[in-house]
Enzyme design. Structure first.
Site, mmCIF file in Angstrom:
data_model
loop_
_atom_site.group_PDB
_atom_site.id
_atom_site.type_symbol
_atom_site.label_atom_id
_atom_site.label_comp_id
_atom_site.label_asym_id
_atom_site.label_seq_id
_atom_site.Cartn_x
_atom_site.Cartn_y
_atom_site.Cartn_z
ATOM 1 N N GLY A 63 14.748 -2.384 11.287
ATOM 2 C CA GLY A 63 14.450 -3.758 11.658
ATOM 3 C C GLY A 63 15.609 -4.475 12.308
ATOM 4 C CG MET A 64 20.551 -4.874 12.345
ATOM 5 S SD MET A 64 20.705 -6.665 12.378
ATOM 6 C CE MET A 64 21.150 -6.983 10.672
ATOM 7 C CB THR A 86 9.032 -0.140 12.903
ATOM 8 O OG1 THR A 86 9.344 -0.152 11.510
ATOM 9 C CG2 THR A 86 7.792 0.680 13.121
ATOM 10 C CG ASN A 111 10.185 -10.004 9.441
ATOM 11 O OD1 ASN A 111 9.399 -9.493 10.249
ATOM 12 N ND2 ASN A 111 10.519 -9.410 8.296
ATOM 13 C CG PHE A 115 5.647 -2.664 13.933
ATOM 14 C CD1 PHE A 115 6.532 -2.938 12.906
ATOM 15 C CD2 PHE A 115 4.599 -1.793 13.669
ATOM 16 C CE1 PHE A 115 6.386 -2.368 11.644
ATOM 17 C CE2 PHE A 115 4.441 -1.205 12.411
ATOM 18 C CZ PHE A 115 5.338 -1.497 11.398
ATOM 19 C CB SER A 175 5.244 -3.792 8.513
ATOM 20 O OG SER A 175 5.246 -5.078 9.110
ATOM 21 C CB THR A 245 9.983 -2.215 -1.566
ATOM 22 O OG1 THR A 245 10.732 -3.449 -1.629
ATOM 23 C CG2 THR A 245 9.875 -1.616 -2.951
#
Length: 339
Positions: A63-64, A86, A111, A115, A175, A245
Site C-alpha cells: 500500500g505504501m 496491491t 483509506n 487499488f 481490502s 491483518t
C-alpha cells in the site's frame, strides 16, 4: 531529526498529495548520496520464513509503494523486505478523491484508495529496474470491474507476470475498498481460489525452475469460526504463509475524532489489539504448519513483540512508519534481537 522536520511539512499537506510527494522523492534519491538523509545501518537479525532467509523480520506493508517505484530507498532505510502493490492486471485510478484521511490524535489512517495502481506490466518494469537485492513481495488483487466470480482469473494473470521477479506473492482478498472482494475469504470461493493459485504456482515453479512462496492476506473483521475455516483451507491447499491483518471497518478507538466517520479501512494504533488477537487465533488454527506475517497497528517495538508472542514470524509496518519514521524499523529489530 530529518524525519520529524519532513513529517511536520508533510502533515500540513493533503494526505494523498504528501504520499505521492514522498514516493516521488524517495524514487529520485534511493540510489543517490541524498539517501543519507534517511539511510540507516541495521545489524542483521536473520529470520527464516516460507523457505526464505530475510535479513531482519521487519517489512514494509503493501500500500505504501503500490507500483514499486521506491524499493531501493526503503532498502536504504533498513527494511528486511518490501511488499509492493496491491497491483491489478490492468491500470485503474481507484476510488474518487478524497480517499485518504489522517486521524492524528489516534495515530491512525482511514483509506478507501481502491487499488489505484499503474498495472502489473508497469510494476514488472520497476522490479527489473531496482538496483538492490532486497527481498520484494508482490501483493496482487483483482480489478474493480472484474466480477467476483471471475476474480480468480485476475489473480492468476498477476501471478504469472510477477512470478519471476518476486521473493514471494501475497494474495489480497481482504481490502474493504473493492466491492465484494472480502467475500472471497469464505467457503467454496476461497477454496476454489486457493486451489487454482496453488496449481498455478506449481506450474510456474516448473517453468521458471524456482519456487516462489504464496501467502494469503486476511481481514481483521472475522469471527473465530471464520478464522479457523481460513486456516484449514490454507493447510488443505498447502499455502506457504499467511498475512494478518488488513485494515478494519470498525471504528473502535476513534469515535468523535475528525474524519472518523469517513468510509474505508482503518489502520494504525486503534487496530493494534484486534490484529494481534486475529494473529493468535490464526496461529492456533494453523498449528505451526504455516508461518504468519503480523501487521496492523504496530507503533512501537512493544507492539511488534506482542505480534511475535501471538505467533507471527515476521512483522510489517505502514501507519506506524508514517507516524514514527524509519527509527521504528531499528527499534523493532533491536528488540527482536534481544527477545
Amino acid at each position: 531529526m530529518f524525519y520529524k522536520i519532513a513529517q511536520k511539512v508533510m502533515f500540513q499537506m493533503d494526505p494523498e498529495r504528501a504520499h505521492n510527494l514522498a514516493i516521488g522523492s524517495l524514487k529520485m534519491t534511493g540510489n543517490s548520496p541524498l539517501n543519507a538523509f534517511y539511510a540507516q545501518n541495521i545489524a542483521p537479525a536473520p529470520v527464516s520464513f516460507m523457505g526464505l532467509t530475510f535479513p531482519n523480520p521487519v517489512g514494509l506493508a503493501a500500500g505504501m509503494d503500490k507500483d514499486g517505484e521506491s524499493i531501493d530507498a526503503f532498502h536504504a532505510m533498513g527494511f528486511g523486505h518490501v511488499e509492493v502493490g496491491t497491483v491489478t492486471p490492468r491500470p485503474q485510478p481507484g476510488n474518487d478523491l478524497p480517499r485518504l484521511f489522517r486521524l492524528k490524535p489516534a495515530k491512525a489512517i482511514i483509506n478507501r484508495m481502491g487499488f489505484n495502481n499503474k498495472g502489473v506490466d508497469n510494476l514488472v518494469k520497476n522490479l527489473i529496474a531496482k538496483k538492490t537485492d532486497i527481498m520484494v513481495g508482490v501483493n496482487i488483487g483483482k480489478n474493480k470491474d472484474t466480477p467476483v466470480e471471475q476474480g480468480k482469473d485476475d489473480y492468476l494473470i498477476c501471478m504469472d507476470k510477477v512470478y519471476p521477479y518476486a521473493a514471494y506473492i501475497a494474495v489480497n482478498i481482504s481490502s474493504p475498498n473493492t466491492p465484494g472482494l472480502r467475500s472471497l475469504q469464505y467457503g467454496d470461493l476461497l477454496d476454489e481460489l486457493l486451489s487454482a493459485l496453488k496449481t498455478k504456482q506449481l506450474e510456474l515453479a516448473e517453468k521458471h525452475k524456482k519456487y516462489v512462496p504464496i501467502a494469503l492476506k486476511i481481514a481483521p473483521d472475522l469471527t473465530t469460526e471464520e478464522i479457523e475455516n481460513i486456516a484449514q483451507s490454507l493447510i488443505k491447499n498447502k499455502f506457504d504463509g499467511a498475512i494478518a491483518t488488513n485494515t478494519t471497518l470498525t471504528r473502535d478507538g476513534v469515535s468523535g475524532l475528525a474524519n472518523a466517520n469517513e468510509s474505508g479501512g482503518l489502520s494504525g494504533k486503534p487496530l493494534t489489539e484486534l490484529s494481534t488477537k486475529v494473529i493468535k487465533q490464526l496461529a492456533t488454527g494453523l498449528n505451526g504448519q504455516i508461518p504468519i506475517i503480523g501487521v496492523g497497528g504496530i507503533n512501537s517495538a512493544e507492539d511488534a513483540l506482542a505480534k511475535f508472542d501471538a505467533g507471527a514470524t515476521m512483522v510489517q509496518i505502514y501507519s506506524g512508519f508514517i507516524y514514527q519514521g524509519p527509527k521504528l524499523i531499528k527499534e523493532i529489530v533491536e528488540a527482536y534481537r534481544l527477545k
